[in-house]
Write a protein that holds these residues in place. Structure first.
Motif, PDB file in Angstrom:
ATOM      1  N   GLN A 117      48.458  19.561  43.410  1.00 28.50           N
ATOM      2  CA  GLN A 117      48.670  20.589  43.085  1.00 28.50           C
ATOM      3  C   GLN A 117      48.838  22.010  44.023  1.00 28.50           C
ATOM      4  O   GLN A 117      48.175  22.127  45.099  1.00 28.50           O
ATOM      5  CB  GLN A 117      47.279  21.424  41.650  1.00 28.50           C
ATOM      6  CG  GLN A 117      47.439  22.177  41.857  1.00 28.50           C
ATOM      7  CD  GLN A 117      46.650  22.272  40.031  1.00 28.50           C
ATOM      8  OE1 GLN A 117      45.788  21.797  40.255  1.00 28.50           O
ATOM      9  NE2 GLN A 117      46.929  23.522  39.739  1.00 28.50           N
ATOM     10  N   ILE A 118      49.680  22.627  44.047  1.00 33.45           N
ATOM     11  CA  ILE A 118      50.088  23.965  44.655  1.00 33.45           C
ATOM     12  C   ILE A 118      48.541  24.938  44.043  1.00 33.45           C
ATOM     13  O   ILE A 118      49.016  25.359  42.353  1.00 33.45           O
ATOM     14  CB  ILE A 118      51.490  24.727  44.140  1.00 33.45           C
ATOM     15  CG1 ILE A 118      52.325  23.554  44.645  1.00 33.45           C
ATOM     16  CG2 ILE A 118      52.045  25.667  44.798  1.00 33.45           C
ATOM     17  CD1 ILE A 118      53.898  23.421  44.067  1.00 33.45           C
ATOM     18  N   PRO A 119      48.798  25.322  45.245  1.00 36.67           N
ATOM     19  CA  PRO A 119      47.539  26.767  45.568  1.00 36.67           C
ATOM     20  C   PRO A 119      48.140  27.795  44.670  1.00 36.67           C
ATOM     21  O   PRO A 119      49.129  28.368  45.297  1.00 36.67           O
ATOM     22  CB  PRO A 119      47.331  26.704  46.621  1.00 36.67           C
ATOM     23  CG  PRO A 119      47.105  25.710  47.678  1.00 36.67           C
ATOM     24  CD  PRO A 119      48.113  25.087  47.252  1.00 36.67           C
ATOM     25  N   SER A 120      47.122  28.913  43.355  1.00 29.66           N
ATOM     26  CA  SER A 120      47.928  29.719  42.682  1.00 29.66           C
ATOM     27  C   SER A 120      46.870  30.565  42.011  1.00 29.66           C
ATOM     28  O   SER A 120      45.268  29.699  42.500  1.00 29.66           O
ATOM     29  CB  SER A 120      48.412  28.924  42.242  1.00 29.66           C
ATOM     30  OG  SER A 120      47.812  28.429  40.962  1.00 29.66           O
ATOM     31  N   THR A 121      47.168  31.543  41.809  1.00 27.25           N
ATOM     32  CA  THR A 121      46.163  32.395  41.071  1.00 27.25           C
ATOM     33  C   THR A 121      47.261  33.437  40.235  1.00 27.25           C
ATOM     34  O   THR A 121      48.278  33.280  40.202  1.00 27.25           O
ATOM     35  CB  THR A 121      45.669  33.153  42.118  1.00 27.25           C
ATOM     36  OG1 THR A 121      44.634  34.213  41.698  1.00 27.25           O
ATOM     37  CG2 THR A 121      46.360  33.896  43.224  1.00 27.25           C
ATOM     38  N   THR A 122      46.233  34.410  40.325  1.00 30.16           N
ATOM     39  CA  THR A 122      46.949  35.379  38.998  1.00 30.16           C
ATOM     40  C   THR A 122      47.184  36.876  39.251  1.00 30.16           C
ATOM     41  O   THR A 122      46.717  36.883  40.699  1.00 30.16           O
ATOM     42  CB  THR A 122      46.023  35.898  37.669  1.00 30.16           C
ATOM     43  OG1 THR A 122      44.460  36.142  38.478  1.00 30.16           O
ATOM     44  CG2 THR A 122      45.537  33.999  36.136  1.00 30.16           C
ATOM     45  N   ALA A 123      48.458  36.667  38.647  1.00 30.26           N
ATOM     46  CA  ALA A 123      48.457  38.543  39.943  1.00 30.26           C
ATOM     47  C   ALA A 123      46.966  39.744  39.933  1.00 30.26           C
ATOM     48  O   ALA A 123      47.081  39.986  40.781  1.00 30.26           O
ATOM     49  CB  ALA A 123      49.781  38.809  38.866  1.00 30.26           C
ATOM     50  N   ALA A 124      46.879  39.164  38.571  1.00 24.77           N
ATOM     51  CA  ALA A 124      45.309  40.646  38.367  1.00 24.77           C
ATOM     52  C   ALA A 124      44.295  39.305  39.395  1.00 24.77           C
ATOM     53  O   ALA A 124      43.497  40.583  39.515  1.00 24.77           O
ATOM     54  CB  ALA A 124      44.579  40.567  37.537  1.00 24.77           C
ATOM     55  N   ALA A 125      43.990  38.512  40.131  1.00 27.46           N
ATOM     56  CA  ALA A 125      42.902  37.847  40.839  1.00 27.46           C
ATOM     57  C   ALA A 125      43.437  38.110  41.974  1.00 27.46           C
ATOM     58  O   ALA A 125      42.877  38.026  43.251  1.00 27.46           O
ATOM     59  CB  ALA A 125      42.360  37.236  40.636  1.00 27.46           C
ATOM     60  N   VAL A 126      44.789  39.353  42.473  1.00 30.19           N
ATOM     61  CA  VAL A 126      45.555  39.278  44.004  1.00 30.19           C
ATOM     62  C   VAL A 126      44.450  40.228  44.762  1.00 30.19           C
ATOM     63  O   VAL A 126      44.518  41.194  44.036  1.00 30.19           O
ATOM     64  CB  VAL A 126      47.017  39.459  43.932  1.00 30.19           C
ATOM     65  CG1 VAL A 126      46.883  39.755  45.098  1.00 30.19           C
ATOM     66  CG2 VAL A 126      47.623  37.921  43.734  1.00 30.19           C
ATOM     67  N   PRO A 127      43.253  40.049  45.716  1.00 27.33           N
ATOM     68  CA  PRO A 127      42.976  41.277  46.523  1.00 27.33           C
ATOM     69  C   PRO A 127      43.999  42.195  46.968  1.00 27.33           C
ATOM     70  O   PRO A 127      45.189  42.147  47.249  1.00 27.33           O
ATOM     71  CB  PRO A 127      42.470  40.583  47.624  1.00 27.33           C
ATOM     72  CG  PRO A 127      42.068  38.986  47.249  1.00 27.33           C
ATOM     73  CD  PRO A 127      43.338  39.225  46.030  1.00 27.33           C
ATOM     74  N   ALA A 128      43.367  43.709  46.519  1.00 24.74           N
ATOM     75  CA  ALA A 128      43.712  44.870  46.928  1.00 24.74           C
ATOM     76  C   ALA A 128      44.802  44.715  48.050  1.00 24.74           C
ATOM     77  O   ALA A 128      45.987  45.237  48.870  1.00 24.74           O
ATOM     78  CB  ALA A 128      42.985  46.025  46.828  1.00 24.74           C
ATOM     79  N   ASP A 129      43.791  43.914  49.281  1.00 24.98           N
ATOM     80  CA  ASP A 129      44.364  44.390  50.815  1.00 24.98           C
ATOM     81  C   ASP A 129      44.795  43.272  51.385  1.00 24.98           C
ATOM     82  O   ASP A 129      45.336  42.668  52.113  1.00 24.98           O
ATOM     83  CB  ASP A 129      43.447  44.626  51.584  1.00 24.98           C
ATOM     84  CG  ASP A 129      42.338  42.583  51.769  1.00 24.98           C
ATOM     85  OD1 ASP A 129      42.510  42.681  50.313  1.00 24.98           O
ATOM     86  OD2 ASP A 129      41.815  43.111  52.319  1.00 24.98           O
ATOM     87  N   ALA A 130      45.662  42.910  50.096  1.00 27.29           N
ATOM     88  CA  ALA A 130      46.571  40.970  50.838  1.00 27.29           C
ATOM     89  C   ALA A 130      48.050  40.988  51.460  1.00 27.29           C
ATOM     90  O   ALA A 130      48.322  41.559  51.036  1.00 27.29           O
ATOM     91  CB  ALA A 130      46.392  39.816  49.131  1.00 27.29           C
ATOM     92  N   ALA A 131      47.733  39.937  51.942  1.00 29.55           N
ATOM     93  CA  ALA A 131      49.222  39.745  52.440  1.00 29.55           C
ATOM     94  C   ALA A 131      49.935  38.616  51.606  1.00 29.55           C
ATOM     95  O   ALA A 131      50.196  37.873  50.929  1.00 29.55           O
ATOM     96  CB  ALA A 131      49.227  38.778  54.083  1.00 29.55           C
ATOM     97  N   LEU A 132      51.272  39.824  51.176  1.00 29.79           N
ATOM     98  CA  LEU A 132      52.166  39.771  50.171  1.00 29.79           C
ATOM     99  C   LEU A 132      53.381  39.274  50.578  1.00 29.79           C
ATOM    100  O   LEU A 132      54.090  39.414  51.546  1.00 29.79           O
ATOM    101  CB  LEU A 132      52.231  40.273  49.178  1.00 29.79           C
ATOM    102  CG  LEU A 132      50.848  40.231  48.354  1.00 29.79           C
ATOM    103  CD1 LEU A 132      50.971  41.678  47.851  1.00 29.79           C
ATOM    104  CD2 LEU A 132      50.658  39.836  47.407  1.00 29.79           C
ATOM    105  N   LEU A 133      53.825  37.778  50.475  1.00 27.95           N
ATOM    106  CA  LEU A 133      54.859  37.353  50.701  1.00 27.95           C
ATOM    107  C   LEU A 133      56.377  37.232  49.664  1.00 27.95           C
ATOM    108  O   LEU A 133      55.605  36.787  48.786  1.00 27.95           O
ATOM    109  CB  LEU A 133      55.219  36.005  51.420  1.00 27.95           C
ATOM    110  CG  LEU A 133      56.635  35.422  51.935  1.00 27.95           C
ATOM    111  CD1 LEU A 133      57.523  36.575  52.814  1.00 27.95           C
ATOM    112  CD2 LEU A 133      56.518  34.454  52.339  1.00 27.95           C
ATOM    113  N   ASP A 134      57.296  38.120  49.266  1.00 27.66           N
ATOM    114  CA  ASP A 134      57.866  37.729  48.323  1.00 27.66           C
ATOM    115  C   ASP A 134      59.504  37.214  49.010  1.00 27.66           C
ATOM    116  O   ASP A 134      59.838  37.358  49.966  1.00 27.66           O
ATOM    117  CB  ASP A 134      58.672  39.637  47.616  1.00 27.66           C
ATOM    118  CG  ASP A 134      59.083  39.829  46.800  1.00 27.66           C
ATOM    119  OD1 ASP A 134      59.759  39.510  45.799  1.00 27.66           O
ATOM    120  OD2 ASP A 134      58.875  40.802  46.130  1.00 27.66           O
TER     121      ASP A 134
END
Length: 108
Positions: free
Chosen positions: A4-21
């Motif tokens: 399974q691919i690791p996943s999370t909800t948008a609401a659970a992403v930490p405010a200081d997370a590194a994000l790749l769009d």
């Protein structure tokens, strides 16, 4: 059988997370997360050296393209997590967005 691919909800992403769009430029310009790294799906392999170390949360419009990138990154030994529902879920969760234009940010 595939893992399974690791996943999370948008609401659970930490405010200081590194994000790749991984969306295309026009999608990014319409609305994105301030501070996210933008590398379109087709450029991820060539630009993998630009990714920060540590856990990386990956976004696209609804989660399909980002799931592909997360699968690839995990195979490369990276700690990557797909954001379920992508930018639509991010917007729906009331998370902040900015645009590259004078218009209000929206998901394209």
């Amino acid at each position: 059988m595939f893992a399974q691919i690791p996943s999370t909800t948008a609401a659970a992403v930490p405010a200081d997370a590194a994000l790749l769009d991984v969306r295309e430029q026009d999608e990014w310009d319409a609305g994105h997360v301030d501070g996210a790294l933008h590398i379109p799906l087709g450029e991820v392999i060539a630009r993998i050296g630009e990714l920060p170390d540590g856990k990386l949360y990956v976004l696209c419009r609804v989660g399909g393209r980002s799931a592909q990138v997360v699968q690839y990154l995990v195979q490369q030994g990276r700690d990557a997590v797909n954001v379920d529902g992508g930018m639509y879920a991010w917007e729906g969760a009331g998370r902040p967005m900015v645009s590259s234009t004078d218009q209000d940010a929206f998901v394209l």
